[in-house]
Scaffold this motif. Structure first.
Motif, PDB file in Angstrom:
ATOM      1  N   ARG A  83       0.854  -1.201   0.000  1.00 37.45           N
ATOM      2  CA  ARG A  83       0.000   0.000   0.000  1.00 37.45           C
ATOM      3  C   ARG A  83       0.891   1.253   0.000  1.00 37.45           C
ATOM      4  NH1 ARG A  83      -4.663   2.291  -1.337  1.00 37.45           N
ATOM      5  NH2 ARG A  83      -5.965   0.641  -0.444  1.00 37.45           N
ATOM      6  N   GLN A  84       2.018   1.187   0.718  1.00 39.38           N
ATOM      7  CA  GLN A  84       2.974   2.322   0.715  1.00 39.38           C
ATOM      8  C   GLN A  84       3.445   2.580  -0.725  1.00 39.38           C
ATOM      9  OE1 GLN A  84       5.848   0.739   3.988  1.00 39.38           O
ATOM     10  NE2 GLN A  84       6.408   2.865   3.658  1.00 39.38           N
ATOM     11  N   VAL A  85       3.695   1.486  -1.465  1.00 40.73           N
ATOM     12  CA  VAL A  85       4.208   1.611  -2.834  1.00 40.73           C
ATOM     13  C   VAL A  85       3.145   2.208  -3.749  1.00 40.73           C
ATOM     14  CG1 VAL A  85       5.006   0.303  -4.842  1.00 40.73           C
ATOM     15  CG2 VAL A  85       5.852  -0.286  -2.551  1.00 40.73           C
ATOM     16  N   THR A  86       1.943   1.640  -3.714  1.00 33.94           N
ATOM     17  CA  THR A  86       0.901   2.128  -4.648  1.00 33.94           C
ATOM     18  C   THR A  86       0.502   3.570  -4.313  1.00 33.94           C
ATOM     19  OG1 THR A  86      -0.911   1.224  -3.296  1.00 33.94           O
ATOM     20  CG2 THR A  86      -0.001  -0.206  -5.019  1.00 33.94           C
ATOM     21  N   ASP A  87       0.449   3.917  -3.021  1.00 39.05           N
ATOM     22  CA  ASP A  87       0.126   5.306  -2.651  1.00 39.05           C
ATOM     23  C   ASP A  87       1.184   6.253  -3.221  1.00 39.05           C
ATOM     24  OD1 ASP A  87      -1.311   4.786   0.703  1.00 39.05           O
ATOM     25  OD2 ASP A  87      -2.152   4.602  -1.327  1.00 39.05           O
ATOM     26  N   ALA A  88       2.462   5.855  -3.130  1.00 41.17           N
ATOM     27  CA  ALA A  88       3.551   6.729  -3.602  1.00 41.17           C
ATOM     28  C   ALA A  88       3.515   6.855  -5.125  1.00 41.17           C
ATOM     29  CB  ALA A  88       4.898   6.163  -3.153  1.00 41.17           C
ATOM     30  N   VAL A  89       3.233   5.758  -5.807  1.00 39.28           N
ATOM     31  CA  VAL A  89       3.160   5.797  -7.281  1.00 39.28           C
ATOM     32  C   VAL A  89       1.990   6.663  -7.715  1.00 39.28           C
ATOM     33  CG1 VAL A  89       2.667   4.402  -9.352  1.00 39.28           C
ATOM     34  CG2 VAL A  89       4.339   3.595  -7.665  1.00 39.28           C
ATOM     35  N   HIS A  90       0.837   6.509  -7.073  1.00 41.34           N
ATOM     36  CA  HIS A  90      -0.343   7.316  -7.422  1.00 41.34           C
ATOM     37  C   HIS A  90      -0.104   8.790  -7.104  1.00 41.34           C
ATOM     38  CE1 HIS A  90      -2.833   3.385  -7.095  1.00 41.34           C
ATOM     39  NE2 HIS A  90      -2.387   3.573  -8.317  1.00 41.34           N
ATOM     40  N   GLU A 166      -6.734  -4.782  -2.257  1.00 38.23           N
ATOM     41  CA  GLU A 166      -6.672  -4.104  -0.946  1.00 38.23           C
ATOM     42  C   GLU A 166      -5.405  -3.249  -0.855  1.00 38.23           C
ATOM     43  OE1 GLU A 166      -7.099  -6.713   2.467  1.00 38.23           O
ATOM     44  OE2 GLU A 166      -6.201  -5.167   3.783  1.00 38.23           O
ATOM     45  N   ALA A 167      -4.337  -3.685  -1.555  1.00 36.65           N
ATOM     46  CA  ALA A 167      -3.060  -2.958  -1.501  1.00 36.65           C
ATOM     47  C   ALA A 167      -3.046  -1.748  -2.428  1.00 36.65           C
ATOM     48  CB  ALA A 167      -1.920  -3.902  -1.862  1.00 36.65           C
ATOM     49  N   GLY A 168      -4.124  -1.539  -3.184  1.00 35.47           N
ATOM     50  CA  GLY A 168      -4.253  -0.319  -3.977  1.00 35.47           C
ATOM     51  C   GLY A 168      -3.714  -0.385  -5.394  1.00 35.47           C
ATOM     52  N   PHE A 169      -3.428  -1.580  -5.902  1.00 37.04           N
ATOM     53  CA  PHE A 169      -2.938  -1.703  -7.285  1.00 37.04           C
ATOM     54  C   PHE A 169      -4.025  -1.340  -8.290  1.00 37.04           C
ATOM     55  CE2 PHE A 169       1.354  -3.144  -6.970  1.00 37.04           C
ATOM     56  CZ  PHE A 169       1.456  -3.727  -5.727  1.00 37.04           C
ATOM     57  N   ASP A 170      -3.577  -1.003  -9.516  1.00 36.61           N
ATOM     58  CA  ASP A 170      -4.531  -0.659 -10.580  1.00 36.61           C
ATOM     59  C   ASP A 170      -4.960  -1.895 -11.356  1.00 36.61           C
ATOM     60  OD1 ASP A 170      -4.490   2.381 -10.442  1.00 36.61           O
ATOM     61  OD2 ASP A 170      -2.339   1.892 -10.501  1.00 36.61           O
TER      62      ASP A 170
END
Ligand SMILES: C=C(C(=O)O)c1ccccc1
Length: 364
Positions: A83-90, A166-170
């Motif tokens: 989730r930290q990764v996907t939030d940062a990418v978004h 849940e981890a926020g991936f696209d």
């Protein structure tokens, strides 16, 4: 402007350009618990200008792990790390899908729960190696999955796919390439099963069909892709009729209306040469979604392939290791940083998040 730098859609995902960050194993997840953390958020968000990022291969269960320090997507700690990764990418304006991985027999007992043998379609060891955290070791002899275990493996893909949401991936990419579990089932070397998962091509694509059915119950099909390496022998797989086998596998992908197929063209990380009778165009025309081409593309090859319609998008691996701003460099035809092979696998920030951007290069 070359078409490579123009927007398109990959299934349901709008992307600003056709430059894809290929899945790259970098072996930097926390040991034992196998979660990514802020270092990974930095690395991926640095590369957010890619049209689409495909994450490094990520194991769906402990049994699916085959190398030291590779991340998983089967625990809350791993979901939170991603989730930290996907939030940062978004936050950096990017898009990222997770590559769902099960290594099958490309593993070692020291990496398996309770030191158990890895699992595979057939109890034959790959003539291959893996990295156990201390060095390279020969892959262990696997045990053959029982017919009645396959539904559990399929369920593991479903749960991992749900965890990725849940981890926020696209979206997610199902890894069916490079001699890992699903590829081991697809190819008649090593798949020598005599049940409904082996023998005919229809039988050898069955587990892929079941996995795609499960994953598309969790995700809209337009946010699901699949990766194949039809003519690669990487990790000791081979097939006597690759055009038929992968044509059928692509028909299966098409039957679910997947957003994309992602093909390694030629030998994984090696020659782009095609065997007699092989044709990417013939494989691709069996698929209605986007076609991502990978393996050894440089700027001109990429521009030409997209301009001619041979590919919709181009995935770059090694260039993305060393060039976070690859899109800008390609757009400007600027020089590329050379990746440092000694820091491809394992370690920390060095050779991971410390490659320079063009802007930095101009800094005094
Ligand atoms: C996931 C990998 C693949 O798909 O080839 C991989 C794993 C270890 C080293 C390089 C690549």
């Amino acid at each position: 402007t070359p078409k490579l730098f123009t927007p398109t859609t990959v299934g349901d995902i709008q992307v600003p350009n056709r430059v894809v960050m290929a899945p790259l194993t970098r072996n930097r997840a926390r040991n034992e618990t196998n979660e990514p953390f802020d270092l990974h958020a930095t690395y991926y968000s640095q590369r957010a200008s890619a049209g689409l990022i495909i994450s490094e291969a990520t194991q769906i269960t402990p049994e699916g792990k085959g190398y030291a320090w590779t991340p998983g997507i089967h625990s809350q700690k791993q979901i939170d790390g991603w989730r930290q990764v996907t939030d940062a990418v978004h936050a950096a304006g990017g898009r990222i899908v997770l590559q769902l991985w099960h290594v099958g027999r490309i593993s070692h007992t020291s990496l398996q729960p309770n030191g158990q043998p890895p699992v595979a379609p057939t109890a034959v060891a790959a003539q291959s190696y893996t990295f156990d955290g201390n060095g390279f070791v020969e892959t262990s002899t696997p045990r053959a999955l029982e017919t009645d275990e396959i539904p559990r493996v399929v369920e593991d893909y479903r749960v991992a796919a749900r965890n990725a949401r849940e981890a926020g991936f696209d979206g997610v990419e199902v890894h069916a390439a490079n001699g890992y579990l699903l590829d081991q089932f697809l190819r008649d070397h090593p798949n020598q099963r005599t049940d409904q998962y082996g023998g005919t091509i229809q039988n050898r694509v069955r587990i892929l069909r079941e996995v795609l059915e499960a994953v598309t119950e969790v995700w809209p099909a337009g946010r699901v892709g699949v990766r194949f390496s039809p003519f690669s022998n990487f990790n000791d797989v081979a097939d006597s009729t690759p055009m038929e086998t992968f044509g059928t596998a692509i028909d299966v992908a098409n039957s679910f209306g997947l957003g994309y197929i992602h093909l390694i063209e030629g030998e994984t990380g090696g020659s782009r040469d095609l065997p007699e009778g092989a044709s990417y165009a013939a494989l691709r025309q069996r698929f209605d979604g986007a076609y991502i081409a990978n393996n050894g593309y440089d700027r001109q090859l990429a521009i030409d392939a997209v301009e001619s319609g041979k590919a919709d998008l181009i995935a770059f691996g090694r260039p993305y290791i060393a060039n976070p701003d690859l899109v800008e460099r390609l757009r400007r035809d600027a020089p590329l940083n050379t990746p440092d092979r000694d820091t491809f696998y394992g370690g920390g920030a060095e050779g991971y998040t410390d490659y320079r951007f063009l802007a930095d290069s101009h800094a005094a």
